[in-house]
Design an enzyme around this catalytic site. Structure first.
Site: not given
Ligand code: NAD
Ligand code: UFG
Length: 351
Positions: A32, A36, A137, A161, A165, A191
């Site tokens: 890592d 982030n 995602s 984004y 993916k 989510n």
């Molecule tokens: P996060 O940002 O908490 O974790 C990602 C980790 O990757 C972090 O620790 C960051 O420091 C590390 N990282 C980023 N770029 C890097 C690099 N170049 N080299 C090494 N490390 C690096 O995010 P998360 O919520 O844990 O998400 C993990 C994965 O799941 C991501 O690929 C994200 O796109 C995917 N995902 C997340 C969500 C969500 O809502 N959290 C939904 C769908 C998919």
């Molecule tokens: N929302 C509000 N107010 C806020 C924040 C969010 O009303 O202040 C609503 C949004 O409009 C949405 C819902 O809450 O309807 C969820 O919003 P999030 O931002 O938590 O999640 P999204 O579904 O928009 O997106 C998330 C991740 C994306 C991922 C997607 C599907 O942020 O990266 O889920 O996995 F791609």
């Protein structure tokens, strides 16, 4: 038991998955860059799983490095070979995930997510490690034509984004076609919310949070005055958007199930939704949070957020049939655990 390289293992999902994998007996190497996340998150993983420093040297190695750094990746594989315990599989969480930032800085997203994946896959190929789980995602589905969304739905992302993916999934499909030694699972998360029930690890967004649950937490502790609800004219029962919120520990267990499935069989290329199959509106999330915590969440209606989608709900049937996995935890439990994390760590991992 396997030795697994976890890219992005210090992040929100990576830490929770690491706990489940360690508890299942797997040994981990985490890479890592902490762009982030915080190294403290991995100290907490050790604490939760009862690993002292000596045991952690064998079971949870931590390497600070970037997945685009080919030398750093090669060193991980070489060191593992020298230890006599090769890397059997990789779970690839590392990447950037903010939709908003991806629209502003697409090149950075293509570099970290797509080029980063390419570097990681090349290192795997060179070291004959060909078992991979990739963090995909639900964002891939863009504006779905119908819900629940099955894995056969059209891939049609609506932001940079999501495009990264989709590109990575295509790259993985090409690799799988070219070489039948690869076993790959693309897990499409809906989510993720909640936290480990201990309150020791959770979601710790840098800067101002964009996602619903972290914002509700901020309102509940008084760091933000009010929750803005983005639109109440969506085609849903109460007019607010519906999402499939999945507890992060359920998601973590989905990774363990996918790993077991990949390791048991020969050549595979899987695309699997990880969701609950249940949709909840923003107002229902607010209500569940209030039930779980006893805190009142003031909200106001605001205009819809650019790029939002009205309803996304997973069809989780494939995950159940193929991996024997399904989500177990409720929305109220997710809210309760998110709140425990927030109140035990008012400033996240910052001390
Ligand atoms: P996060 O940002 O908490 O974790 C990602 C980790 O990757 C972090 O620790 C960051 O420091 C590390 N990282 C980023 N770029 C890097 C690099 N170049 N080299 C090494 N490390 C690096 O995010 P998360 O919520 O844990 O998400 C993990 C994965 O799941 C991501 O690929 C994200 O796109 C995917 N995902 C997340 C969500 C969500 O809502 N959290 C939904 C769908 C998919
Ligand atoms: N929302 C509000 N107010 C806020 C924040 C969010 O009303 O202040 C609503 C949004 O409009 C949405 C819902 O809450 O309807 C969820 O919003 P999030 O931002 O938590 O999640 P999204 O579904 O928009 O997106 C998330 C991740 C994306 C991922 C997607 C599907 O942020 O990266 O889920 O996995 F791609």
């Amino acid at each position: 038991m396997a030795r697994v390289l976890i890219s992005g293992g210090a992040g929100f999902i990576g830490t929770h998955a690491s706990i489940v994998l360690l508890e299942n007996g797997h040994d981990l190497v985490v890479i890592d860059s902490f762009v982030n996340s915080s190294p403290i998150a991995l100290q907490r993983v050790k604490e939760i799983t009862g690993l002292n420093e000596l045991k952690a040297q064998q079971r949870l190695k931590v390497v600070e490095g970037d997945i685009r750094d080919k030398a750093a990746l090669q060193k991980i594989f070489t060191d593992a070979n020298n230890d006599g315990k090769i890397i059997d599989a990789v779970i690839h969480f590392a990447g950037l995930k903010s939709v908003k930032d991806s629209i502003k800085s697409p090149l950075n997203y293509w570099d970290v997510n797509v080029n980063g994946s390419c570097c990681l896959l090349s290192a795997m190929q060179e070291n004959k490690c060909r078992t991979l789980i990739f963090s995909s995602s639900a964002t891939l589905y863009g504006k779905p034509k119908s819900v629940p969304i099955s894995e056969t739905a059209a891939i049609d992302p609506i932001n940079a984004y999501g495009n990264t993916k989709a590109a990575i999934e295509k790259m993985l499909a090409d690799i799988s076609t070219a070489d039948s030694d690869w076993r790959i699972a693309c897990l499409r998360y809906f989510n993720p919310i909640g936290a480990h029930a201990s309150g020791l690890i959770g979601e710790d967004p840098r800067g101002t949070p964009n996602n619903l649950l972290p914002i509700i937490n901020q309102v509940a502790i008084g760091h933000q005055k009010v929750l803005k609800i983005y639109g109440n004219k969506w085609p849903t029962k109460d007019g607010t958007c519906i999402r499939d919120y999945i507890h992060v520990m359920d998601l973590a267990e989905g990774h363990a199930a996918a790993l077991d499935s990949l390791l048991q069989k020969e050549h595979q290329f899987l695309t699997v939704n990880l969701g609950t199959g249940k949709g909840h509106s923003v107002l229902e999330v607010v209500n569940s949070f209030e039930i779980a915590t006893g805190k009142k969440i003031p909200f106001e209606l605001s205009t819809p957020r650019y790029g939002d989608v009205g309803i996304t709900i997973a069809d989780p049937t494939k995950a159940k049939n193929l991996l024997g996995w399904e989500a177990k935890r409720s929305l109220v439990e997710s809210c309760k655990d998110a709140w425990t994390w927030q109140t035990s760590n008012m400033n996240g991992y910052q001390q």
